[in-house]
Write a protein that holds these residues in place. Structure first.
Motif, mmCIF file in Angstrom:
data_model
loop_
_atom_site.group_PDB
_atom_site.id
_atom_site.type_symbol
_atom_site.label_atom_id
_atom_site.label_comp_id
_atom_site.label_asym_id
_atom_site.label_seq_id
_atom_site.Cartn_x
_atom_site.Cartn_y
_atom_site.Cartn_z
ATOM 1 N N PHE A 1 82.238 91.188 10.974
ATOM 2 C CA PHE A 1 83.292 90.233 10.644
ATOM 3 C C PHE A 1 82.936 89.632 9.292
ATOM 4 O O PHE A 1 81.881 89.041 9.124
ATOM 5 C CB PHE A 1 83.353 89.150 11.723
ATOM 6 N N VAL A 2 83.801 89.801 8.317
ATOM 7 C CA VAL A 2 83.510 89.359 6.958
ATOM 8 C C VAL A 2 84.077 87.964 6.732
ATOM 9 O O VAL A 2 85.235 87.701 7.031
ATOM 10 C CB VAL A 2 84.085 90.336 5.917
ATOM 11 N N VAL A 3 83.234 87.085 6.192
ATOM 12 C CA VAL A 3 83.670 85.735 5.838
ATOM 13 C C VAL A 3 83.449 85.518 4.349
ATOM 14 O O VAL A 3 82.576 86.132 3.744
ATOM 15 C CB VAL A 3 82.914 84.646 6.652
ATOM 16 N N THR A 4 84.245 84.643 3.788
ATOM 17 C CA THR A 4 84.087 84.252 2.390
ATOM 18 C C THR A 4 83.549 82.832 2.375
ATOM 19 O O THR A 4 84.226 81.901 2.834
ATOM 20 C CB THR A 4 85.435 84.307 1.637
ATOM 21 N N ALA A 5 82.344 82.677 1.897
ATOM 22 C CA ALA A 5 81.704 81.367 1.873
ATOM 23 C C ALA A 5 82.323 80.499 0.788
ATOM 24 O O ALA A 5 82.547 80.951 -0.332
ATOM 25 C CB ALA A 5 80.206 81.521 1.636
ATOM 26 N N GLN A 6 82.604 79.271 1.139
ATOM 27 C CA GLN A 6 83.169 78.303 0.196
ATOM 28 C C GLN A 6 82.096 77.250 -0.094
ATOM 29 O O GLN A 6 82.237 76.096 0.272
ATOM 30 C CB GLN A 6 84.414 77.653 0.800
ATOM 31 N N THR A 7 81.026 77.673 -0.710
ATOM 32 C CA THR A 7 79.907 76.785 -0.976
ATOM 33 C C THR A 7 79.371 77.032 -2.374
ATOM 34 O O THR A 7 79.521 78.120 -2.907
ATOM 35 C CB THR A 7 78.781 76.984 0.063
ATOM 36 N N GLY A 8 78.752 76.041 -2.930
ATOM 37 C CA GLY A 8 78.125 76.196 -4.232
ATOM 38 C C GLY A 8 76.738 76.808 -4.129
ATOM 39 O O GLY A 8 76.136 77.165 -5.126
ATOM 40 N N ARG A 9 76.223 76.916 -2.919
ATOM 41 C CA ARG A 9 74.885 77.499 -2.726
ATOM 42 C C ARG A 9 74.971 79.026 -2.762
ATOM 43 O O ARG A 9 75.975 79.610 -2.373
ATOM 44 C CB ARG A 9 74.310 77.069 -1.383
ATOM 45 N N PRO A 10 73.895 79.662 -3.200
ATOM 46 C CA PRO A 10 73.882 81.131 -3.185
ATOM 47 C C PRO A 10 74.055 81.669 -1.762
ATOM 48 O O PRO A 10 73.512 81.119 -0.802
ATOM 49 C CB PRO A 10 72.493 81.490 -3.733
ATOM 50 N N ILE A 11 74.796 82.746 -1.628
ATOM 51 C CA ILE A 11 75.079 83.332 -0.318
ATOM 52 C C ILE A 11 73.790 83.776 0.373
ATOM 53 O O ILE A 11 73.706 83.789 1.601
ATOM 54 C CB ILE A 11 76.102 84.483 -0.449
ATOM 55 N N THR B 1 78.166 81.282 17.163
ATOM 56 C CA THR B 1 78.983 80.078 17.002
ATOM 57 C C THR B 1 78.118 78.865 16.688
ATOM 58 O O THR B 1 78.429 78.084 15.780
ATOM 59 C CB THR B 1 79.824 79.823 18.264
ATOM 60 N N ALA B 2 77.027 78.711 17.411
ATOM 61 C CA ALA B 2 76.126 77.573 17.171
ATOM 62 C C ALA B 2 75.515 77.649 15.776
ATOM 63 O O ALA B 2 75.399 76.633 15.084
ATOM 64 C CB ALA B 2 75.029 77.543 18.239
ATOM 65 N N ALA B 3 75.146 78.838 15.356
ATOM 66 C CA ALA B 3 74.559 78.998 14.021
ATOM 67 C C ALA B 3 75.575 78.652 12.937
ATOM 68 O O ALA B 3 75.238 78.020 11.935
ATOM 69 C CB ALA B 3 74.041 80.424 13.838
ATOM 70 N N ILE B 4 76.822 79.061 13.129
ATOM 71 C CA ILE B 4 77.865 78.750 12.146
ATOM 72 C C ILE B 4 78.106 77.242 12.078
ATOM 73 O O ILE B 4 78.220 76.671 10.995
ATOM 74 C CB ILE B 4 79.156 79.519 12.468
ATOM 75 N N HIS B 5 78.150 76.587 13.229
ATOM 76 C CA HIS B 5 78.324 75.139 13.231
ATOM 77 C C HIS B 5 77.142 74.436 12.565
ATOM 78 O O HIS B 5 77.329 73.488 11.787
ATOM 79 C CB HIS B 5 78.515 74.621 14.654
ATOM 80 N N SER B 6 75.927 74.911 12.835
ATOM 81 C CA SER B 6 74.745 74.340 12.187
ATOM 82 C C SER B 6 74.783 74.571 10.683
ATOM 83 O O SER B 6 74.419 73.685 9.903
ATOM 84 C CB SER B 6 73.463 74.956 12.771
ATOM 85 N N ALA B 7 75.228 75.754 10.275
ATOM 86 C CA ALA B 7 75.327 76.057 8.849
ATOM 87 C C ALA B 7 76.333 75.154 8.168
ATOM 88 O O ALA B 7 76.124 74.695 7.042
ATOM 89 C CB ALA B 7 75.700 77.526 8.642
ATOM 90 N N ASP B 8 77.433 74.875 8.853
ATOM 91 C CA ASP B 8 78.455 73.982 8.299
ATOM 92 C C ASP B 8 77.870 72.602 8.024
ATOM 93 O O ASP B 8 78.116 72.010 6.961
ATOM 94 C CB ASP B 8 79.638 73.911 9.250
ATOM 95 N N TRP C 1 74.615 71.937 7.657
ATOM 96 C CA TRP C 1 73.581 72.135 6.634
ATOM 97 C C TRP C 1 74.196 72.222 5.233
ATOM 98 O O TRP C 1 73.698 71.611 4.290
ATOM 99 C CB TRP C 1 72.799 73.394 6.973
ATOM 100 N N LEU C 2 75.311 72.929 5.108
ATOM 101 C CA LEU C 2 75.953 73.068 3.805
ATOM 102 C C LEU C 2 76.543 71.757 3.307
ATOM 103 O O LEU C 2 76.669 71.551 2.104
ATOM 104 C CB LEU C 2 77.041 74.143 3.874
ATOM 105 N N ALA C 3 76.903 70.881 4.224
ATOM 106 C CA ALA C 3 77.502 69.605 3.831
ATOM 107 C C ALA C 3 76.458 68.602 3.335
ATOM 108 O O ALA C 3 76.823 67.591 2.746
ATOM 109 C CB ALA C 3 78.260 69.010 5.030
ATOM 110 N N GLU C 4 75.200 68.889 3.568
ATOM 111 C CA GLU C 4 74.136 67.948 3.151
ATOM 112 C C GLU C 4 74.016 67.883 1.642
ATOM 113 O O GLU C 4 74.267 68.780 0.929
ATOM 114 C CB GLU C 4 72.787 68.384 3.751
#
Length: 86
Positions: free
Chosen positions: A2-12, A74-81, A83-86
């Motif tokens: 499943f391909v996602v497009t990250a909307q973050t300023g951090r490197p993928i 799902t838990a990892a994606i929520h944690s990443a969300d 983490w990315l907001a920090e």
């Protein structure tokens, strides 16, 4: 996958590492883009392609995925969300 497009300023790569630390394997998608391959390097300026390809990440997805596997992802994606907001 499943391909996602990250909307973050951090490197993928940082997101991929974070997900891996939380039990979710991921990989780059269409990397490097064709215009960056040695055969084509310097011949084409494709900034949109370069930008989009730099933000694509494949997450696990298959037909017999268990509820437990899906819960880990799902838990990892929520944690990443978070983490990315920090």
């Amino acid at each position: 996958n499943f391909v996602v497009t990250a909307q973050t300023g951090r490197p993928i790569e940082e997101l991929s590492t974070f997900l891996g630390q939380h039990g979710v394997g991921s990989r780059r998608y269409f990397w490097p883009p064709l215009n960056q391959l040695e055969l084509y390097a310097g011949r084409f300026d494709l900034p949109v392609t370069d930008d989009v390809c730099s933000r694509l990440l494949c997450l696990p997805l298959w037909s017999r995925m268990t509820d437990e596997q899906l819960a880990v992802i799902t838990a990892a994606i929520h944690s990443a969300d978070i983490w990315l907001a920090e």
